[in-house]
Design a protein around this motif. Structure first.
Motif, PDB file in Angstrom:
ATOM      1  N   GLU A 196      52.735  -5.747  10.630  1.00  0.00           N
ATOM      2  CA  GLU A 196      54.125  -5.328  10.561  1.00  0.00           C
ATOM      3  C   GLU A 196      54.693  -4.997  11.928  1.00  0.00           C
ATOM      4  O   GLU A 196      53.956  -4.879  12.927  1.00  0.00           O
ATOM      5  N   VAL A 197      56.017  -4.855  11.954  1.00  0.00           N
ATOM      6  CA  VAL A 197      56.722  -4.593  13.214  1.00  0.00           C
ATOM      7  C   VAL A 197      56.798  -3.087  13.442  1.00  0.00           C
ATOM      8  O   VAL A 197      57.141  -2.342  12.525  1.00  0.00           O
ATOM      9  N   THR A 198      56.466  -2.660  14.639  1.00  0.00           N
ATOM     10  CA  THR A 198      56.356  -1.220  14.917  1.00  0.00           C
ATOM     11  C   THR A 198      57.299  -0.779  16.023  1.00  0.00           C
ATOM     12  O   THR A 198      58.039  -1.585  16.586  1.00  0.00           O
ATOM     13  N   ASP A 199      57.205   0.511  16.348  1.00  0.00           N
ATOM     14  CA  ASP A 199      58.015   1.014  17.459  1.00  0.00           C
ATOM     15  C   ASP A 199      57.188   1.128  18.738  1.00  0.00           C
ATOM     16  O   ASP A 199      57.604   1.754  19.709  1.00  0.00           O
ATOM     17  N   ASP A 200      56.018   0.505  18.754  1.00  0.00           N
ATOM     18  CA  ASP A 200      55.159   0.514  19.946  1.00  0.00           C
ATOM     19  C   ASP A 200      55.649  -0.611  20.851  1.00  0.00           C
ATOM     20  O   ASP A 200      55.046  -1.687  20.928  1.00  0.00           O
ATOM     21  N   ILE A 201      56.734  -0.346  21.546  1.00  0.00           N
ATOM     22  CA  ILE A 201      57.509  -1.409  22.192  1.00  0.00           C
ATOM     23  C   ILE A 201      56.702  -2.278  23.147  1.00  0.00           C
ATOM     24  O   ILE A 201      55.980  -1.776  24.000  1.00  0.00           O
ATOM     25  N   GLY A 202      56.840  -3.581  22.976  1.00  0.00           N
ATOM     26  CA  GLY A 202      56.252  -4.527  23.925  1.00  0.00           C
ATOM     27  C   GLY A 202      54.776  -4.805  23.724  1.00  0.00           C
ATOM     28  O   GLY A 202      54.182  -5.519  24.517  1.00  0.00           O
ATOM     29  N   ARG A 203      54.161  -4.226  22.691  1.00  0.00           N
ATOM     30  CA  ARG A 203      52.721  -4.439  22.530  1.00  0.00           C
ATOM     31  C   ARG A 203      52.370  -5.027  21.177  1.00  0.00           C
ATOM     32  O   ARG A 203      52.974  -4.696  20.154  1.00  0.00           O
ATOM     33  N   VAL A 204      51.363  -5.892  21.210  1.00  0.00           N
ATOM     34  CA  VAL A 204      50.774  -6.381  19.962  1.00  0.00           C
ATOM     35  C   VAL A 204      49.403  -5.737  19.867  1.00  0.00           C
ATOM     36  O   VAL A 204      48.563  -5.904  20.746  1.00  0.00           O
ATOM     37  N   ILE A 205      49.197  -4.963  18.814  1.00  0.00           N
ATOM     38  CA  ILE A 205      47.937  -4.240  18.644  1.00  0.00           C
ATOM     39  C   ILE A 205      47.196  -4.803  17.442  1.00  0.00           C
ATOM     40  O   ILE A 205      47.812  -5.171  16.442  1.00  0.00           O
ATOM     41  N   LEU A 206      45.877  -4.868  17.554  1.00  0.00           N
ATOM     42  CA  LEU A 206      45.062  -5.282  16.411  1.00  0.00           C
ATOM     43  C   LEU A 206      44.267  -4.084  15.931  1.00  0.00           C
ATOM     44  O   LEU A 206      43.586  -3.426  16.720  1.00  0.00           O
ATOM     45  N   GLU A 207      44.400  -3.797  14.635  1.00  0.00           N
ATOM     46  CA  GLU A 207      43.520  -2.796  14.050  1.00  0.00           C
ATOM     47  C   GLU A 207      42.275  -3.563  13.617  1.00  0.00           C
ATOM     48  O   GLU A 207      42.355  -4.430  12.742  1.00  0.00           O
ATOM     49  N   THR A 208      41.129  -3.272  14.238  1.00  0.00           N
ATOM     50  CA  THR A 208      39.951  -4.125  14.056  1.00  0.00           C
ATOM     51  C   THR A 208      39.249  -3.868  12.730  1.00  0.00           C
ATOM     52  O   THR A 208      39.491  -2.867  12.064  1.00  0.00           O
ATOM     53  N   GLN A 209      38.343  -4.785  12.415  1.00  0.00           N
ATOM     54  CA  GLN A 209      37.596  -4.722  11.173  1.00  0.00           C
ATOM     55  C   GLN A 209      36.917  -3.395  10.925  1.00  0.00           C
ATOM     56  O   GLN A 209      36.665  -3.011   9.803  1.00  0.00           O
ATOM     57  N   ILE A 210      36.534  -2.716  12.023  1.00  0.00           N
ATOM     58  CA  ILE A 210      35.793  -1.472  11.816  1.00  0.00           C
ATOM     59  C   ILE A 210      36.663  -0.247  12.074  1.00  0.00           C
ATOM     60  O   ILE A 210      36.160   0.860  12.255  1.00  0.00           O
ATOM     61  N   GLY A 211      37.958  -0.453  12.145  1.00  0.00           N
ATOM     62  CA  GLY A 211      38.857   0.690  12.265  1.00  0.00           C
ATOM     63  C   GLY A 211      39.214   1.054  13.689  1.00  0.00           C
ATOM     64  O   GLY A 211      39.861   2.066  13.938  1.00  0.00           O
ATOM     65  N   GLY A 212      38.774   0.253  14.667  1.00  0.00           N
ATOM     66  CA  GLY A 212      39.168   0.525  16.045  1.00  0.00           C
ATOM     67  C   GLY A 212      40.508  -0.135  16.333  1.00  0.00           C
ATOM     68  O   GLY A 212      41.100  -0.764  15.451  1.00  0.00           O
ATOM     69  N   ARG A 213      40.990   0.016  17.557  1.00  0.00           N
ATOM     70  CA  ARG A 213      42.240  -0.632  17.934  1.00  0.00           C
ATOM     71  C   ARG A 213      42.112  -1.290  19.288  1.00  0.00           C
ATOM     72  O   ARG A 213      41.478  -0.740  20.188  1.00  0.00           O
ATOM     73  N   ARG A 214      42.764  -2.458  19.409  1.00  0.00           N
ATOM     74  CA  ARG A 214      42.814  -3.037  20.739  1.00  0.00           C
ATOM     75  C   ARG A 214      44.089  -3.849  20.892  1.00  0.00           C
ATOM     76  O   ARG A 214      44.746  -4.171  19.920  1.00  0.00           O
ATOM     77  N   MET A 215      44.403  -4.172  22.140  1.00  0.00           N
ATOM     78  CA  MET A 215      45.601  -4.963  22.394  1.00  0.00           C
ATOM     79  C   MET A 215      45.297  -6.436  22.206  1.00  0.00           C
ATOM     80  O   MET A 215      44.185  -6.887  22.454  1.00  0.00           O
ATOM     81  N   VAL A 216      46.298  -7.179  21.784  1.00  0.00           N
ATOM     82  CA  VAL A 216      46.180  -8.630  21.715  1.00  0.00           C
ATOM     83  C   VAL A 216      47.017  -9.187  22.855  1.00  0.00           C
ATOM     84  O   VAL A 216      48.218  -8.941  22.917  1.00  0.00           O
TER      85      VAL A 216
END
Lengths: 79, 365, 337
Positions: C305-325
């Motif tokens: 979904e579209v967020t207010d985290d401007i300018g970033r594409v984030i992936l919520e990973t399979q194990i619950g972590g987060r990283r930038m795409v």
């Protein structure tokens, strides 16, 4: 270092090579670095070579452990 | 993909992370910080790919060590490979090497200027190249740790069997245990736990680390590359730290045996001998490399083509050495993200997709 | 980009290098005003009362024929899809060929038969074209260009400017099949042909979605550079960010298998028969349900979904972590490390 993937041996050929499978994809894999392989063995494949066998009993044990952890967590989460 | 996906289970990860948090809280009460070094690029990559740093508590720090053979390849080695390409020799290499900067250029640049550079998934692709081009010389870029060495040197066995004389190796093999020693001896490196490589260990065996752990008394765990393997490894290291223990634990027993892979080790011993090696950014570590034995000189590209892979000037501003030794984090390097980016890397840490800085740039900014 | 003096292979990779080249050399010359602004997949042209959609694409692929398709099919689907995701109904195509001396006639015949079949299946007409032959070595067997014209669907008004926080990101199917099939075929990596390109047209999915009109905010087909390139580009200089849920992204198990072996991230890999769509939240499930009635939409699903985290594409990973795409940086290379 050392991207390697577990695959199943589905065919043994001469000169220590074989065909391995991951999902339904088949790969030529060099088996010269492993002792006595047989069909249905799982091997760890790096750069087209099997570098070691996967001990299925150990692997399944680990999977079981993780499945258990997942279940206990799920239950705890839901209580 | 049962033996891959089963090690990426979300709920199991949450469970283990919960345990890690408790252990970290205990350490916090003791006013302690866990500083875990992973010495394997594949661990760096996996940690970054799954966003593991983001779910660890603040006093558990993961430091990426010099476990990326691409990262620690000397600029002079790249320069030598480029020189060979420019002389009309066909270079066959793993994809990882294509964008590593030498003193001024990369192999991708050399290819752009007309050099023949072939990317191979397997070293055996290079043998096929030699078979198809009997009138050309093929040189395979032999970089890697103990995992990759046996596959690469199998080229020689195949070439001999087929009487191929037009293929040789330009080697820059490195060994992990001597690097671990050097790190443990280095006063600037403050690490209290090691996450040991999965597949290097499969080759050399768990016992290869015993004397290291006994001597330096740093908790060490051999862990697989899947995220659950890594989380469990971190948990074990925290338990040891909290309990004041320093043991070697093999958590990758599904692949790593105590004595390692005898056949692979024998092959290494047959064709290669220990040598000093230069680690880009760190310097020379005695006995940390492997060189082809005299009787295989015909397959040694450096001898065949009279070319040296030593020397070369890295950029003086480059702080990769400090990053690789875990002394600074990638974003503490003044060049990170402005002068040095994955598109225009200064040093090897930014080049290789698993290099500490590249992984950090992609995943953590 | 300043120090780069020659074109690199990566400039054609669809990632950051490609973007830089286009920004510096194309946009500066042709894209400062008019239909080219914002580099949409297709140009919107006003002809009297009608709006037409006009698009073009070059097709260069090795090998020419691969599991699941060939360059002929790609050439039709590619331009048809560009027109479709711009909101048009594709009608007419041009077909231009550059053929290397020595190409077997039987190969050319098969490719042209493929073009005909693909065009007829979709209902577009080949109306003009050109054929050139160049000396051996001057092109890699066969290059194809297609350009297409379609009629704009009036209900659809899409573009980056329409995207708002809370909107939902949908894919029409599994990601990365095409690129992996090509790589596997080219490297002779695999011994069987189970991994097939996803090449196909998405125009029926666009037509089916048209009834939701203004609540469809954005559409694009993820070709070179994959969804990472598409999403990374749209968040740049915008007022929003995007979060993706790794668990929800549909992947063909065979494509995953090849990607794991080569160390490639499927989010960076091209598709040739898929589309991304961003819509208002209340219609997301309805679109999925409709799309799943088509074979080409069988694996459609919500991926983020579209967020207010401007300018970033984030992936919520399979194990619950987060990283930038990140937007991929040039050509895709297999790795062993």
């Amino acid at each position: 270092m050392c991207l390697a993937v577990p695959m199943k041996i589905i065919e043994l050929k001469e000169n220590s090579s074989g065909v391995c499978e991951l999902e339904s994809i088949h790969y030529d894999v060099d088996l010269s670095l492993i002792e006595t392989t047989k069909l249905d063995d799982y091997v760890i494949v790096h750069a087209g070579f099997a570098i070691e066998k996967l001990d299925i009993a150990e692997a399944n044990e680990r999977l079981r452990l993780f499945a258990e952890l997942a279940e206990t967590y799920h239950d705890a989460d839901n209580t | 993909m049962k033996y891959i996906d089963g090690f990426r289970n979300h709920l199991a990860a949450k469970s283990i992370t919960g345990d890690i948090r408790e252990l970290a809280a205990e350490l916090l009460r003791q006013n302690r910080e866990s500083r875990i070094m992973e010495v394997c690029g594949s661990h760096t990559m996996s940690i970054a790919r799954y966003g593991i740093r983001q779910i660890l508590p603040g006093n558990v720090r993961l430091i990426s060590g010099p476990g990326c053979p691409v990262c620690v390849t000397d600029a002079a080695y790249i320069d030598a490979a480029i020189e060979l390409a420019e002389k009309g020799i066909q270079i066959a290499t793993f994809g990882d090497m294509l964008k590593v900067p030498g003193s001024s250029k990369t192999l991708a640049d050399a290819r752009g200027s007309g050099g023949q550079v072939h990317v191979c998934y397997s070293p055996l692709d290079a043998v096929k190249l030699a078979e198809r081009n009997p009138d050309n010389e093929i040189v395979f870029l032999g970089i890697g740790f103990e995992t990759t060495v046996p596959p690469v040197i199998s080229i020689i066995r195949k070439a001999k069997a087929e009487n191929l004389e037009n293929i040789s190796l330009l080697t820059a093999f490195k060994l992990v245990p001597p690097a671990l020693e050097a790190l443990a001896e280095d006063k600037d490196v403050a690490v209290n736990g090691f996450l040991l490589p999965a597949h290097v260990s499969a080759i050399i065996g768990a016992d290869a680390y015993r004397s290291f752990v006994d001597k330096y008394k740093i908790p060490s765990v051999i862990a697989g590359f899947e995220p659950l393997d890594i989380l469990l490894g971190i948990k074990e290291l925290l338990e040891q730290l909290a309990g004041g223990r320093a043991e070697l634990v093999n958590q990758y027993a599904r692949v790593v045996k105590k004595q390692g892979n005898r056949i692979a080790l024998n092959l290494i011993h047959e064709l290669l001998e220990p040598a000093d090696a230069s680690w880009r950014g760190i310097g020379t570590i005695p006995g940390s490399g492997l060189a082809l034995r005299e009787e295989f000189s015909d397959f040694d590209a450096s001898k065949k083509f009279h070319i040296s892979t030593e020397g070369g000037e890295p950029d003086p501003r480059c702080r990769c050495g400090d990053v690789l030794r875990g002394i600074i984090f990638p974003d503490e390097c003044p060049l990170f993200g402005n002068v040095c980016t994955p598109l225009l890397p200064v040093g090897p840490c930014m080049v290789s997709s698993e290099g500490s800085c590249a992984a950090y740039y992609k995943y953590s900014r | 980009m300043n120090n780069i003096k020659r074109i690199l292979l990566g400039h054609g990779g669809g990632g950051k290098l490609s973007r830089d080249l286009i920004d510096r050399e194309i946009v500066t010359r042709f894209g400062t005003d008019g239909p080219l602004v914002g580099l949409p997949d297709g140009a919107l042209l006003q002809v009297g009362e009608e709006t037409l959609v006009f698009s073009t694409d070059n097709f260069v692929v090795n090998p020419l024929e691969f599991p699941g398709g060939d360059i002929g099919k790609l050439a039709v689907h590619g331009t048809v899809n560009d027109i479709s995701v711009t909101g048009g109904v594709p009608r007419w195509l041009s077909l231009a060929l550059i053929i290397e001396e020595g190409l077997e006639i039987s190969v050319l015949q098969r490719i042209l038969d493929s073009v005909k079949e693909a065009a007829e299946e979709i209902g577009v007409q080949i109306v003009t074209g050109d054929t050139k032959v160049v000396a051996r070595g001057q092109c890699d067997k066969l290059f194809i260009n297609t350009a297409g014209i379609g009629r704009k669907i009036p209900e659809l008004n899409t573009g980056v400017h329409r995207i708002e926080q809370g909107d939902i990101v949908i894919t029409s199917g599994t990601l990365g099949d095409h690129g992996m099939a090509i790589m596997a075929a080219r490297e002779n990596l695999t011994l069987n042909n189970d991994l097939r390109s996803d090449t196909g047209s998405v125009y029926r999915l666009v037509e089916a979605a048209a009834k939701w009109g203004n609540r469809i905010k954005f559409m694009r087909d993820p070709t070179r550079g994959g969804i990472a390139a598409v999403l990374g580009e749209i968040v740049e200089n915008s007022s929003f960010g995007i979060i993706l849920k790794e668990e929800k992204i549909p992947y063909n198990p065979d494509a995953r298998a090849v990607a794991e072996v080569l160390g490639i991230d499927l989010m960076h890999v091209a598709c040739e028969g898929r589309m991304l769509l961003i819509c208002a939240p209340e219609i997301a499930e309805k679109i999925i349900k409709t799309w799943r009635t088509f074979p080409e939409g069988a694996d459609a699903g919500i991926i983020g979904e579209v967020t207010d985290d401007i300018g970033r594409v984030i992936l919520e990973t399979q194990i619950g972590g987060r990283r930038m795409v990140d937007i991929p940086q040039g050509e895709l290379l297999p790795r062993i490390c």
